[in-house]
Design an enzyme around this catalytic site. Structure first.
Site, PDB file in Angstrom:
ATOM      1  N   GLN A 166     -52.442  31.733  35.310  1.00  0.00           N
ATOM      2  CA  GLN A 166     -51.229  31.312  36.022  1.00  0.00           C
ATOM      3  C   GLN A 166     -50.593  32.364  36.941  1.00  0.00           C
ATOM      4  O   GLN A 166     -50.059  32.027  37.995  1.00  0.00           O
ATOM      5  CB  GLN A 166     -50.198  30.854  34.986  1.00  0.00           C
ATOM      6  CG  GLN A 166     -48.945  30.252  35.564  1.00  0.00           C
ATOM      7  CD  GLN A 166     -48.026  29.761  34.473  1.00  0.00           C
ATOM      8  OE1 GLN A 166     -48.242  28.697  33.912  1.00  0.00           O
ATOM      9  NE2 GLN A 166     -46.998  30.533  34.166  1.00  0.00           N
ATOM     10  N   GLU A 203     -44.345  29.684  42.712  1.00  0.00           N
ATOM     11  CA  GLU A 203     -43.491  30.871  42.645  1.00  0.00           C
ATOM     12  C   GLU A 203     -43.712  31.802  43.828  1.00  0.00           C
ATOM     13  O   GLU A 203     -43.331  32.973  43.795  1.00  0.00           O
ATOM     14  CB  GLU A 203     -43.709  31.609  41.322  1.00  0.00           C
ATOM     15  CG  GLU A 203     -43.318  30.739  40.141  1.00  0.00           C
ATOM     16  CD  GLU A 203     -43.211  31.498  38.834  1.00  0.00           C
ATOM     17  OE1 GLU A 203     -43.213  32.729  38.845  1.00  0.00           O
ATOM     18  OE2 GLU A 203     -43.123  30.829  37.796  1.00  0.00           O
ATOM     19  N   ASP A 206     -50.418  36.591  33.545  1.00  0.00           N
ATOM     20  CA  ASP A 206     -49.975  35.549  32.604  1.00  0.00           C
ATOM     21  C   ASP A 206     -51.103  34.517  32.553  1.00  0.00           C
ATOM     22  O   ASP A 206     -51.301  33.748  33.498  1.00  0.00           O
ATOM     23  CB  ASP A 206     -48.668  34.897  33.076  1.00  0.00           C
ATOM     24  CG  ASP A 206     -48.169  33.830  32.095  1.00  0.00           C
ATOM     25  OD1 ASP A 206     -48.808  33.643  31.045  1.00  0.00           O
ATOM     26  OD2 ASP A 206     -47.132  33.196  32.379  1.00  0.00           O
ATOM     27  N   LYS A 248     -36.524  33.466  28.178  1.00  0.00           N
ATOM     28  CA  LYS A 248     -36.026  32.500  29.167  1.00  0.00           C
ATOM     29  C   LYS A 248     -34.849  31.765  28.542  1.00  0.00           C
ATOM     30  O   LYS A 248     -34.990  31.198  27.442  1.00  0.00           O
ATOM     31  CB  LYS A 248     -37.118  31.486  29.508  1.00  0.00           C
ATOM     32  CG  LYS A 248     -38.331  32.076  30.218  1.00  0.00           C
ATOM     33  CD  LYS A 248     -39.476  31.083  30.174  1.00  0.00           C
ATOM     34  CE  LYS A 248     -40.667  31.545  30.987  1.00  0.00           C
ATOM     35  NZ  LYS A 248     -41.882  30.790  30.626  1.00  0.00           N
ATOM     36  N   SER A 251     -40.661  28.345  36.832  1.00  0.00           N
ATOM     37  CA  SER A 251     -41.401  28.019  38.062  1.00  0.00           C
ATOM     38  C   SER A 251     -40.598  27.060  38.947  1.00  0.00           C
ATOM     39  O   SER A 251     -40.728  27.070  40.164  1.00  0.00           O
ATOM     40  CB  SER A 251     -42.762  27.433  37.719  1.00  0.00           C
ATOM     41  OG  SER A 251     -42.636  26.378  36.793  1.00  0.00           O
TER      42      SER A 251
HETATM   43  C1  2PG Z   1     -44.197  31.335  32.708  1.00  0.00           C
HETATM   44  C2  2PG Z   1     -43.225  30.606  33.598  1.00  0.00           C
HETATM   45  C3  2PG Z   1     -42.686  31.444  34.723  1.00  0.00           C
HETATM   46  P1  2PG Z   1     -42.993  28.025  33.753  1.00  0.00           P
HETATM   47  O1  2PG Z   1     -45.097  30.732  32.123  1.00  0.00           O
HETATM   48  O2  2PG Z   1     -44.043  32.536  32.476  1.00  0.00           O
HETATM   49  O3  2PG Z   1     -43.740  32.018  35.470  1.00  0.00           O
HETATM   50  O4  2PG Z   1     -43.754  29.386  34.077  1.00  0.00           O
HETATM   51  O5  2PG Z   1     -41.578  28.185  34.194  1.00  0.00           O
HETATM   52  O6  2PG Z   1     -43.727  26.938  34.491  1.00  0.00           O
HETATM   53  O7  2PG Z   1     -43.092  27.850  32.270  1.00  0.00           O
HETATM   54 MG    MG Z   2     -45.616  32.585  30.865  1.00  0.00          MG
END
Ligand code: 2PG
Ligand code: MG
Length: 412
Positions: free
Chosen positions: A165, A207, A244, A337, A367
């Protein structure tokens, strides 16, 4: 309770995130006119144990509308908050949790609670005339955390064009923030030119990083290494390369579908070991399926000296899961997060637990993010080790890097 801190109004509206999807914005306003406003971000590669968003699931906006959440705020939750003090964040968040009473915010919605909780925190900082980067600061000496900036994107953020990712760089050497951004500029542009020249340029991911065609994880890391060298810097000494993997995204019943190849966890371990040994990768997030704690621990043990293992979907900013990851020696660091747990108080508890156990903290955007810059402010106030908000393009990403430039100026 100071009269000026009493919440008088709770406003809510539908706005749109960086993918153009509807999301929730709320405002908290006190009697004295202090004010906080925040928009909920939204993930695409979400962990199983995250707080869940509530969306309408009807025809409008492909089932992604947030009208139900807005009605919930206006008709039920606002009245529980009005008349309370914005200064007691714990009590504020407890009201949200008491209303919810589920383990994953299924009733209130993680998108509803996140927006309200952050708006309240910003309101309290506004009331106290203290900038958010300094509000309830967790360290005497404020500093800019190490940024992790994406060069290539993939996985769920690029229509699965490439399997992993994120491919990112971060400063190892004692760079100033400004010096680091200058090198990111050079490497980002070197990469763009190289991809275009070789007909590998496919697009920009959610992103803001590049996603190539016909390149695998080794080719991608090769280009990043070249970019670092071309900037007269040394990989693994000046700049680190991080990945990641977001492995849950290409996992299905015991096997991983990597570029349409079905492989098992031993194969995946070999690929990751090669990236560590031959391509200077020194930080790996979510290397395996989110419930496979054993494989995380094994990889960490095998490469203790050369790589840091980071849990994102594995831990989901959840206190109990972090405890489990610590007990099983699975991670050196975690992604934090706010909308994974859904309130500021729970986020701070997770950060505290991590710090107590010497686990690095990386505060991260989603994201699907927005123009809000509270993440940059909180990263400084909460004294996290790193911050990850995406790439070096798209304004919902650069707004956060730019806010850190402003904060750094104020810290001098
Ligand atoms: C991650 C996030 C941010 P998402 O996996 O770290 O890059 O992705 O917000 O889609 O979970
Ligand atoms: Mg991640």
């Amino acid at each position: 309770m100071k009269d000026s801190s009493i919440i008088e109004k709770v406003l809510s509206r539908r706005v749109f995130d960086s993918r153009g999807n509807p999301t929730i914005e709320t405002e908290i306003i006190t009697k004295s006119g202090a004010h906080g406003r925040a928009i909920s971000p939204s993930g695409a590669s979400t962990g199983k144990n995250e707080a869940v968003e509530i969306r309408d699931k009807d025809e409008k906006f492909n089932g992604k509308d947030v009208k139900r959440g807005l009605e919930l705020i206006d008709n039920e939750i606002a009245s529980l908050l009005i008349g309370r003090s914005c200064e007691d964040q714990k009590a504020f968040d407890k009201i949200l949790n008491d209303y919810d009473q589920t383990s994953q915010k299924k009733r209130i919605g993680g998108n509803v609670s996140t927006s309200l909780s952050i708006a309240n925190y910003l309101c309290a900082s506004n009331l106290n005339k203290t900038p958010a980067f300094n509000f309830y600061a967790k360290s005497e000496k404020l500093k800019i955390p190490k940024p992790e900036i994406q060069i290539f994107g993939g996985g769920a953020h690029s229509g699965n064009q490439n399997s992993f990712q994120d491919f990112l760089i971060y400063p190892i050497n004692n760079f100033s923030y400004e010096q680091f951004l200058n090198s990111v500029y050079n490497i980002f542009n070197y990469t763009k030119e190289k991809l275009k020249k070789n007909n590998n340029f496919f697009g920009y991911c959610d992103e803001g990083g590049f996603y190539p065609n016909k390149l695998d994880q080794f080719d991608i890391c090769e280009i990043i290494n070249e970019g670092i060298l071309k900037s007269n810097l040394t990989p693994n000494q000046d700049l680190g390369i991080s990945i990641d993997v977001a492995a849950s995204n290409f996992y299905n019943q015991g096997s991983y579908n990597l570029y349409n190849d079905e492989i098992d966890k031993i194969d995946l371990t070999n690929i990751l070991s090669k990236l560590i040994n031959d391509f200077n990768v020194s930080l790996i997030e979510d290397p395996f399926y989110e419930e496979d704690f054993n494989s995380f621990a094994l990889l960490k043990k095998q490469h203790t000296k050369s790589v840091k293992i980071i849990g994102d979907d594995l831990v989901c900013s959840n206190y109990d899961l972090l405890n489990k990851a610590i007990r099983n020696k699975c991670v050196d660091g975690i992604i934090v997060k706010i909308n994974q747990c859904g309130t500021i108080s729970e986020t701070l508890e997770v950060i505290q637990l991590a710090k107590k156990n010497n686990i690095q903290t990386i505060l991260s955007a989603r994201s699907g993010d927005t123009e809000d810059v509270f993440l940059s402010q909180f990263a400084v106030a909460w004294d996290v080790d790193m911050i990850k908000v995406g790439s070096f393009s798209r304004s919902e990403r650069t707004s956060k890097w730019n806010e850190l430039i402003r904060i750094e100026e104020k810290l001098k």
